[in-house]
Design a protein around this motif. Structure first.
Motif: not given
Length: 195
Positions: A33-41
């Protein structure tokens, strides 16, 4: 980080937008989930009022004219939100850009992230350019506006249709209205400007 001041809440109310503004219940995330978190971009850019959530559990339910949205960010013109089909819309809170209550921005969050990143790449190119004379400033404004236009056109020509938000930002770059440094109002608010 996206937050809501009294002025934000007033602007939402005046625009006819209802929002469920309550602190999120933090959700523990797996590594996947951390790796898939688009909002972190998405990175904030306060000079133009861009602020974003950091985690999916921070999405803010909003309603406007009977339509349901999930807000993930804001800019100087209003709030970025996903509709039920996961398209990105701008829920407008002022009429500086448009009188429409909601404006289509991108087909998806992923396309929004690419568009925003291309815009910010142009902004940072402006920051690093020689603008010591008016001639150099105008030349670099034109060059960056053209580069961002071409990059967005390559991504999706629809993003540059007349009246689009991305074409509005390009226009602001071209005319020197896109703030690349803190505006004087920041200095006044922070008590750092000698009046």
């Amino acid at each position: 980080m996206l937050s809501f001041t009294k002025d934000d809440i007033k602007a939402l109310h005046q625009a006819g937008i209802t929002a469920e503004l309550h602190p999120p219940q933090p959700h523990l995330m797996s590594l996947d989930e951390v790796l898939q978190n688009k909002f972190a971009l998405l990175n904030d850019y306060p000079q133009m009022g861009f602020y974003f959530i950091r985690f999916p559990d921070e999405l803010i339910p909003m309603q406007q004219q009977g339509q349901h949205f999930q807000c993930f960010g804001k800019c100087c013109y209003g709030y970025f939100a996903l509709n039920a089909k996961r398209n990105v819309y701008l829920l407008s809170t002022n009429n500086d850009y448009t009188d429409a209550p909601a404006v289509w921005v991108n087909h998806s969050l992923e396309e929004f992230i690419k568009s925003y990143s291309l815009l910010m790449a142009g902004v940072f190119q402006l920051k690093g350019s020689d603008t010591s004379t008016q001639e150099k400033l105008f030349a670099v404004l034109d060059k960056v506006a053209q580069q961002v236009t071409e990059a967005l056109r390559e991504l999706n020509p629809e993003l540059l249709e007349e009246g689009s938000l991305w074409s509005q930002f390009i226009y602001m770059i071209e005319d020197g209205w896109f703030n690349i440094a803190y505006h004087e109002i920041f200095y006044i608010r922070e008590g750092r400007r000698n009046l």
